[in-house]
Design a protein around this motif. Structure first.
Motif, short mmCIF file in Angstrom:
data_model
loop_
_atom_site.label_atom_id
_atom_site.label_comp_id
_atom_site.label_asym_id
_atom_site.label_seq_id
_atom_site.Cartn_x
_atom_site.Cartn_y
_atom_site.Cartn_z
N GLY A 1 0.89 -1.10 -0.07
CA GLY A 1 -0.12 0.20 0.04
C GLY A 1 0.74 1.27 0.10
O GLY A 1 2.15 1.08 -0.19
N PRO A 2 0.34 2.35 0.10
CA PRO A 2 0.76 3.65 0.20
C PRO A 2 1.68 4.06 1.30
O PRO A 2 1.23 3.37 2.46
CB PRO A 2 -0.21 4.80 0.01
CG PRO A 2 -1.39 4.11 0.41
CD PRO A 2 -1.38 2.54 0.37
N ARG A 3 2.52 5.03 1.22
CA ARG A 3 3.25 5.63 2.47
C ARG A 3 2.27 6.97 2.76
O ARG A 3 1.92 7.38 1.66
CB ARG A 3 4.61 5.79 2.32
CG ARG A 3 5.57 4.84 1.90
CD ARG A 3 5.85 3.90 3.10
NE ARG A 3 6.86 3.00 2.64
CZ ARG A 3 7.68 2.23 3.60
NH1 ARG A 3 6.90 2.26 4.87
NH2 ARG A 3 8.52 1.22 3.08
N THR A 4 2.28 6.98 4.21
CA THR A 4 1.35 8.48 4.13
C THR A 4 2.13 9.25 5.41
O THR A 4 2.78 8.95 6.20
CB THR A 4 -0.06 7.70 5.06
OG1 THR A 4 0.32 7.22 6.37
CG2 THR A 4 -0.95 6.81 4.11
N ARG B 1 -6.90 12.42 1.24
CA ARG B 1 -8.19 11.67 1.44
C ARG B 1 -8.35 12.21 3.05
O ARG B 1 -7.21 12.26 3.83
CB ARG B 1 -8.21 10.29 1.36
CG ARG B 1 -7.34 9.55 2.20
CD ARG B 1 -7.48 8.12 1.81
NE ARG B 1 -6.72 7.12 2.56
CZ ARG B 1 -7.21 6.65 3.80
NH1 ARG B 1 -8.03 6.98 4.37
NH2 ARG B 1 -6.06 5.79 4.44
N ILE B 2 -9.55 11.93 3.50
CA ILE B 2 -10.15 12.24 4.81
C ILE B 2 -10.20 11.19 5.46
O ILE B 2 -11.11 10.31 5.07
CB ILE B 2 -11.13 13.28 4.69
CG1 ILE B 2 -10.64 14.91 4.21
CG2 ILE B 2 -11.24 13.63 6.35
CD1 ILE B 2 -11.92 15.68 4.14
N VAL C 1 -2.11 12.53 3.49
CA VAL C 1 -1.53 12.58 2.34
C VAL C 1 -0.72 11.10 1.80
O VAL C 1 0.01 10.96 2.81
CB VAL C 1 -0.47 13.85 2.14
CG1 VAL C 1 0.25 13.87 0.75
CG2 VAL C 1 -1.22 15.14 2.46
N GLU C 2 -1.03 10.63 0.93
CA GLU C 2 -0.57 9.26 0.50
C GLU C 2 0.29 9.29 -0.76
O GLU C 2 0.17 10.08 -1.68
CB GLU C 2 -1.88 8.29 0.52
CG GLU C 2 -2.81 8.25 1.50
CD GLU C 2 -3.79 7.12 1.23
OE1 GLU C 2 -4.41 6.71 2.02
OE2 GLU C 2 -4.28 6.94 -0.07
N SER C 3 1.30 8.69 -0.67
CA SER C 3 2.33 8.46 -1.75
C SER C 3 2.34 6.97 -2.50
O SER C 3 2.83 5.93 -1.49
CB SER C 3 3.61 8.89 -1.56
OG SER C 3 4.50 8.54 -2.43
#
Length: 491
Positions: A193-196, A248-249, A256-258
């Protein structure tokens, strides 16, 4: 007193004639042999020196033959390396063409396989008198000189040629020692998944809030409704159009996702007025790349046969280093080993960090986190070929075409390095060949100066001695006639 028993004049004349005949014989020998010193009896010390130097000349003539053989062998190897480089460049062109989605990748793959077979043929045939410099890793010594010390001891010198293995062999993993300290993984888990980063905001009406991501920024003015303000801030971040980055909230937190595999994301936040905004509890934060890294110990020496292994997803991916390789070669070799497996769920990249250490980055695109990323190493293996991974190139899929592009760059660099190494060795051998030729000429000249006859002087001496011989014969004849005068006393 006259005597018929002792003829002193004849004896003197005879000794003189013998001396003249001896000198004449020596002069005639010089003229016939061309040498002033033809044997040890002429001058033992000079003759001995000349014979030693003549043996050295013979030795250097043999060295010239050895250099010529080495030069021919290198010419074959250099030609093979350059041809392989050209063919790899052709393969790169095919791989680049395969990056397009509307091409026939199957036909391109067929062309790549044909070029690969041609490379195999060139590498296998690049031998001279049975010696192939583009297969294997053992050094080859070419006799280049013969060194004579002041005490007369003789030793041979060599030019060492490093073989440049351009085969496609996988190599054999070693079983000795422990090289696990040569690299370390950042984490055993490679996430899918993403890093946040979490942005926490205390809103105040009529105030503004700024979020900067990389070189792009967005500012939102707060309204009385916090949810509306937060949604507006998230929407503004998404509208920046930063590839792989989204907002996204989640409850009361703006995330903030990367999804960037190999790039970090820098985030800074600020506000005006009485509100507050932080990212991960501070005014700035870094969202790390998704990929986990294996960082290699740059200070460690890499020896021939050192074996390195990355474990990922229950499988081992090996690279066995050859002679003269570095940690960069190890990192790129392990990348090729992983890419060659054709795993569409894995992306890899080799980078160098700020301290100069090489890193292998591994990103996960699978359906779940991989929790067994590990690095290990052993000694005593058999090196992988310089074109390891070439036969695994597969551009029939988009993912394979992307991986193949990175692999072919490494292989081209390996073949270029091999050709450059051979070219450098050719220059050394040419220089040594010229030196040995000049040295041999100088030795021959030195020997001639010591033992060769001066033909002009010998010719003049010959004529003088011939005249002296004639006069000596006449003198002896006159001296022999002296006793005849005694007969007149008895008449």
């Amino acid at each position: 007193m006259s005597s018929i028993l002792t003829n002193n004049g004849a004896m003197v004349a005879l000794q003189t004639l013998k001396s003249i005949n001896n000198d004449l014989s020596k002069t005639q020998s010089q003229i016939s042999t061309g040498k002033n010193i033809a044997s040890a009896k002429d001058n033992a010390s000079v003759w001995a020196i000349s014979k030693v130097m003549e043996s050295d000349v013979k030795g250097f003539q043999g060295i010239s033959d050895s250099l010529a053989l080495g030069q021919s062998t290198l010419a074959v190897a250099a030609g093979a390396a350059e041809s392989v480089t050209d063919l790899l460049t052709d393969i790169k062109g095919k791989i680049v063409a395969a990056q397009e989605s509307n091409v026939d990748r199957e036909k391109i793959q067929t062309d790549i396989e044909a070029l690969t077979s041609q490379i195999d043929s060139i590498v296998g045939a690049a031998q001279f008198n049975g010696l192939n410099l583009v297969k294997g890793t053992e050094d080859v010594d070419i006799l280049s000189s013969m060194d004579r010390a002041a005490n007369g001891n003789v030793s041979a010198s060599h030019i060492t040629i490093n073989r440049q293995d351009l085969s496609t062999t996988v190599g054999t993993y070693g079983s000795d020692g422990d090289l696990s300290d040569r690299g370390a993984e950042s984490s055993a888990t490679v996430i899918t998944g993403p890093r946040t980063a979490d942005i926490e905001v205390t809103y105040a009406a009529s105030e503004n809030y700024t979020v900067s991501i990389g070189d792009k920024s967005v500012t939102v003015d707060a309204v009385d409704d916090d949810d509306v303000t937060e949604s507006a801030l998230a929407a503004a971040i998404n509208n920046l159009g930063i590839e792989g980055v989204s907002a996204r909230i989640d409850g009361n937190t703006l995330k903030v996702e990367s999804m960037l595999d190999f790039d970090d994301v820098q985030i800074e936040v600020s506000h005006s007025g009485g509100g507050a905004i932080t990212v991960d509890g501070s005014s700035s934060a870094t969202v790390n790349q998704r990929a986990e890294t294996i960082t290699f110990n740059q200070a460690a020496k890499v020896n021939d046969g050192d074996s390195f292994r990355v474990t990922y997803g229950g499988n081992n991916y090996d690279y066995i280093a050859g002679k003269g390789e570095t940690m960069e070669d190890v990192a790129r070799g392990l990348k090729i080993a992983i890419d060659s497996a054709g795993l569409e769920s894995v992306s890899t990249k080799v980078t160098q960090n700020d301290t100069g250490e090489w890193e292998l980055n591994i990103a996960n695109h699978g359906s779940g986190d991989v929790t067994d990323l590990a690095f290990d190493g052993k000694e005593g293996g058999t090196a992988s070929g310089g074109l390891f991974g070439l036969k695994s190139l597969d551009v029939t899929t988009e993912f394979g075409a992307e991986n193949a592009l990175g692999t072919i760059e490494t292989l081209i660099n390996n073949s270029i390095d091999a050709a450059a190494e051979f070219g450098s060795a050719q220059g050394r051998i040419e220089t040594q060949t010229d030196f040995v030729s000049n040295l041999t000429d100088s030795l021959k000249s030195g020997i001639g100066a010591m033992v060769d006859a001066d033909m002009e002087e010998a010719s003049a001496r010959l004529q003088a001695l011939q005249v002296q011989q004639q006069l000596g014969v006449q003198s002896l004849s006159i001296a022999n006639q002296a006793p005849q005068t005694i007969l007149s006393l008895f008449r």
